[in-house]
Design a protein around this motif. Structure first.
Motif, PDB file in Angstrom:
ATOM      1  N   ALA A  68      43.243  40.505  46.382  1.00  0.00           N
ATOM      2  CA  ALA A  68      42.023  39.678  46.378  1.00  0.00           C
ATOM      3  C   ALA A  68      41.945  38.863  45.087  1.00  0.00           C
ATOM      4  O   ALA A  68      41.585  37.683  45.103  1.00  0.00           O
ATOM      5  CB  ALA A  68      40.789  40.565  46.532  1.00  0.00           C
ATOM      6  N   ASN A  69      42.295  39.484  43.973  1.00  0.00           N
ATOM      7  CA  ASN A  69      42.298  38.790  42.685  1.00  0.00           C
ATOM      8  C   ASN A  69      43.338  37.670  42.663  1.00  0.00           C
ATOM      9  O   ASN A  69      43.087  36.588  42.139  1.00  0.00           O
ATOM     10  CB  ASN A  69      42.560  39.795  41.553  1.00  0.00           C
ATOM     11  N   GLN A  70      44.506  37.915  43.226  1.00  0.00           N
ATOM     12  CA  GLN A  70      45.558  36.894  43.243  1.00  0.00           C
ATOM     13  C   GLN A  70      45.155  35.707  44.114  1.00  0.00           C
ATOM     14  O   GLN A  70      45.455  34.556  43.777  1.00  0.00           O
ATOM     15  CB  GLN A  70      46.873  37.511  43.691  1.00  0.00           C
ATOM     16  N   LEU A  71      44.459  35.980  45.212  1.00  0.00           N
ATOM     17  CA  LEU A  71      43.965  34.873  46.036  1.00  0.00           C
ATOM     18  C   LEU A  71      42.890  34.090  45.289  1.00  0.00           C
ATOM     19  O   LEU A  71      42.826  32.865  45.396  1.00  0.00           O
ATOM     20  CB  LEU A  71      43.440  35.402  47.371  1.00  0.00           C
ATOM     21  N   ALA A  72      42.063  34.789  44.511  1.00  0.00           N
ATOM     22  CA  ALA A  72      41.064  34.097  43.688  1.00  0.00           C
ATOM     23  C   ALA A  72      41.746  33.251  42.618  1.00  0.00           C
ATOM     24  O   ALA A  72      41.307  32.134  42.326  1.00  0.00           O
ATOM     25  CB  ALA A  72      40.111  35.114  43.048  1.00  0.00           C
ATOM     26  N   LEU A  73      42.828  33.760  42.043  1.00  0.00           N
ATOM     27  CA  LEU A  73      43.614  32.993  41.070  1.00  0.00           C
ATOM     28  C   LEU A  73      44.131  31.716  41.713  1.00  0.00           C
ATOM     29  O   LEU A  73      43.996  30.621  41.158  1.00  0.00           O
ATOM     30  CB  LEU A  73      44.795  33.843  40.562  1.00  0.00           C
TER      31      LEU A  73
END
Length: 182
Positions: A57-62
């Motif tokens: 989820a964090n990588q998609l936000a990045l």
């Protein structure tokens, strides 16, 4: 203005013209660093699988933040697709390592401790490499639709190695920022 590229939320995907290329690169570095730290914190989650879910989820936000910075249209489905293509281009060894580390957390005490010790660096390195590859791709005027993982395979592996070093150097920041157990 009706034909402007849009993101999933319907907002314009046009880059801020006030940013110089140098300022944009500095901002990209800050965004990547922030998300590396968040992924590393996700690696501290002792529950197996939740750590990987939080990191993804964090990588998609990045990826969403980088697309906004570069004025590239973003959709979550396409984001998942390009992140998956990068994972596949690593030959599965990196993904297998991350999966092994999350599964070892099922072993009470020792397994959980080993997973929590190693996982932050692995997730931080992957997030760093992801950010750097897409920074390079967007600097070359690429979009998510034009992304070709094979073209960035060498850069991906180089950034994974550098990411391990970067993440290891940030471990103290993550440990001091993580909430302390009472």
């Amino acid at each position: 203005m009706l034909d402007q590229p849009k993101n999933d939320d319907g907002k314009s995907a046009i880059a801020d013209p006030a940013l110089s290329p140098e300022a944009r690169q500095v901002r990209a570095h800050e965004i990547i660093r922030d998300h590396v730290l968040i992924s590393m914190a996700a690696g501290l989650i002792p529950a197996p699988g939740i750590d990987l879910g939080a990191a993804l989820a964090n990588q998609l936000a990045l990826l969403a933040r980088l697309t906004k910075l570069y004025g590239v249209p973003y959709s979550e489905n396409l984001g998942k697709s390009v992140v998956g293509s990068l994972m596949a281009s690593s030959g599965g060894t990196f993904a297998g390592g991350a999966l092994s580390l999350t599964l070892v957390k099922f072993v009470p005490f020792i397994g959980t401790a080993c997973g929590v010790i190693a996982m932050p660096t692995v997730l931080g390195a992957y997030t760093y490499a992801l950010g750097k590859v897409f920074e390079a791709h967007f600097e070359d005027n690429g979009t998510l639709l034009t992304f070709n993982a094979d073209r960035y395979r060498d850069l991906w592996h180089k950034m994974l190695k550098r990411g391990k070093t970067e993440a290891a150097s940030m471990k103290d920041q993550v440990a001091t920022a993580a909430p302390k157990a009472s």
